[in-house]
Design an enzyme around this catalytic site. Structure first.
Site, PDB file in Angstrom:
ATOM      1  N   CYS A 196      -4.326   0.707  -2.388  1.00 27.79           N
ATOM      2  CA  CYS A 196      -4.133  -0.554  -1.660  1.00 27.79           C
ATOM      3  C   CYS A 196      -3.072  -1.412  -2.341  1.00 27.79           C
ATOM      4  O   CYS A 196      -2.853  -1.327  -3.556  1.00 27.79           O
ATOM      5  CB  CYS A 196      -5.431  -1.353  -1.653  1.00 27.79           C
ATOM      6  SG  CYS A 196      -6.750  -0.624  -0.681  1.00 27.79           S
ATOM      7  N   ASN A 247       0.827  -1.207   0.000  1.00 29.78           N
ATOM      8  CA  ASN A 247       0.000   0.000   0.000  1.00 29.78           C
ATOM      9  C   ASN A 247       0.859   1.253   0.000  1.00 29.78           C
ATOM     10  O   ASN A 247       1.905   1.319   0.633  1.00 29.78           O
ATOM     11  CB  ASN A 247      -1.034   0.009   1.143  1.00 29.78           C
ATOM     12  CG  ASN A 247      -0.455  -0.265   2.512  1.00 29.78           C
ATOM     13  OD1 ASN A 247       0.547  -0.956   2.652  1.00 29.78           O
ATOM     14  ND2 ASN A 247      -1.073   0.289   3.526  1.00 29.78           N
ATOM     15  N   GLU A 268      -3.133  -4.551  -3.075  1.00 25.62           N
ATOM     16  CA  GLU A 268      -3.656  -5.451  -4.105  1.00 25.62           C
ATOM     17  C   GLU A 268      -3.704  -4.764  -5.464  1.00 25.62           C
ATOM     18  O   GLU A 268      -3.313  -5.316  -6.490  1.00 25.62           O
ATOM     19  CB  GLU A 268      -5.089  -5.914  -3.756  1.00 25.62           C
ATOM     20  CG  GLU A 268      -5.203  -6.720  -2.492  1.00 25.62           C
ATOM     21  CD  GLU A 268      -5.459  -5.862  -1.256  1.00 25.62           C
ATOM     22  OE1 GLU A 268      -4.843  -4.785  -1.140  1.00 25.62           O
ATOM     23  OE2 GLU A 268      -6.248  -6.285  -0.410  1.00 25.62           O
ATOM     24  N   CYS A 272     -10.580  -4.820   0.264  1.00 26.05           N
ATOM     25  CA  CYS A 272     -11.674  -3.845   0.356  1.00 26.05           C
ATOM     26  C   CYS A 272     -12.572  -3.957  -0.877  1.00 26.05           C
ATOM     27  O   CYS A 272     -12.232  -4.637  -1.857  1.00 26.05           O
ATOM     28  CB  CYS A 272     -11.116  -2.429   0.487  1.00 26.05           C
ATOM     29  SG  CYS A 272     -10.463  -1.772  -1.064  1.00 26.05           S
TER      30      CYS A 272
HETATM   31  N1  THU Z   1      -5.261  -1.555   2.603  1.00 25.46           N
HETATM   32  C1  THU Z   1      -4.709  -2.354   1.634  1.00 25.46           C
HETATM   33  O1  THU Z   1      -3.637  -2.069   1.088  1.00 25.46           O
HETATM   34  N2  THU Z   1      -5.367  -3.477   1.308  1.00 25.46           N
HETATM   35  C2  THU Z   1      -6.482  -3.948   1.940  1.00 25.46           C
HETATM   36  O2  THU Z   1      -7.001  -4.991   1.590  1.00 25.46           O
HETATM   37  C3  THU Z   1      -7.069  -3.175   3.034  1.00 25.46           C
HETATM   38  C4  THU Z   1      -6.509  -1.815   3.242  1.00 25.46           C
HETATM   39  C5  THU Z   1      -4.517  -0.361   2.995  1.00 25.46           C
HETATM   40  C6  THU Z   1      -5.151   0.961   2.660  1.00 25.46           C
HETATM   41  C7  THU Z   1      -4.506   1.856   3.683  1.00 25.46           C
HETATM   42  O3  THU Z   1      -3.233   2.274   3.203  1.00 25.46           O
HETATM   43  C8  THU Z   1      -4.278   0.968   4.878  1.00 25.46           C
HETATM   44  O4  THU Z   1      -4.355  -0.364   4.395  1.00 25.46           O
HETATM   45  C9  THU Z   1      -5.268   1.165   6.020  1.00 25.46           C
HETATM   46  O5  THU Z   1      -6.555   1.062   5.569  1.00 25.46           O
END
Ligand code: THU
Length: 160
Positions: free
Chosen positions: A73, A62, A75, A112
């Protein structure tokens, strides 16, 4: 009028070690990737690792920003990058982990809604499903068909 129920199938493991060696390695790569996440606002570092059909692994993490919605994110960083360098290389599996306070979370982190939408479209586009591995220290979920995570998704593709 008809009432319909949607079920999803997943397999639960009690540790990362219980996964087979191939997925174990993928989770290890996701852990490595999470270490390079840029998450100064949430302190929640997420790592994603994609197993490609040609057996290579592509990772992402992320990337946050002071203007919060501008971040992305792990992913989607990995998925968009993989498709940008070789659109024809099929993604077979995606492992996701998160690190909080320097430790892998006890329970798995699940993608998410926006990531599910992107995962779903990648699956349709490449005409091959993606196995999702959501790994926590004390629980690991393996979802054999990631499309199941977003039933009734938005799509321009005509559904069966
Ligand atoms: N986040 C991800 O990278 N992937 C997920 O599946 C859930 C959330 C990140 C977004 C943000 O930078 C941090 O996690 C907190 O929400």
């Amino acid at each position: 009028m008809k009432s319909k129920i949607i079920n999803i199938e997943y397999i639960e493991y009690n540790s990362i070690d219980e996964l087979g060696s191939q997925y174990n390695r993928l989770v290890e790569k996701a852990i490595e990737a999470a270490k390079y996440a840029y998450a100064p606002y949430s302190n929640f570092k997420v790592g994603a690792a994609l197993l490609m059909k040609d057996n290579t692994i592509i990772t992402g993490n992320n990337q946050e920003n002071a203007a919060y919605p501008s971040g992305l994110c792990a992913e989607r960083v990995a998925l968009f990058y993989a498709k940008s360098i070789n659109p024809d290389n099929v993604i077979v599996a995606l492992a996701i982990i998160a690190i909080q306070n320097n430790e892998i979370t006890d329970y798995p982190v699940s993608p998410c809604g926006s990531c599910r939408q992107v995962i779903a479209e990648v699956i349709e586009r490449q005409k091959n499903t993606i196995v999702l591995i959501l790994a926590g220290k004390n629980k690991v979920f393996l979802i054999p068909d990631a499309l199941q995570l977003l039933p009734l998704k938005f799509s321009f593709v005509k559904e069966k």
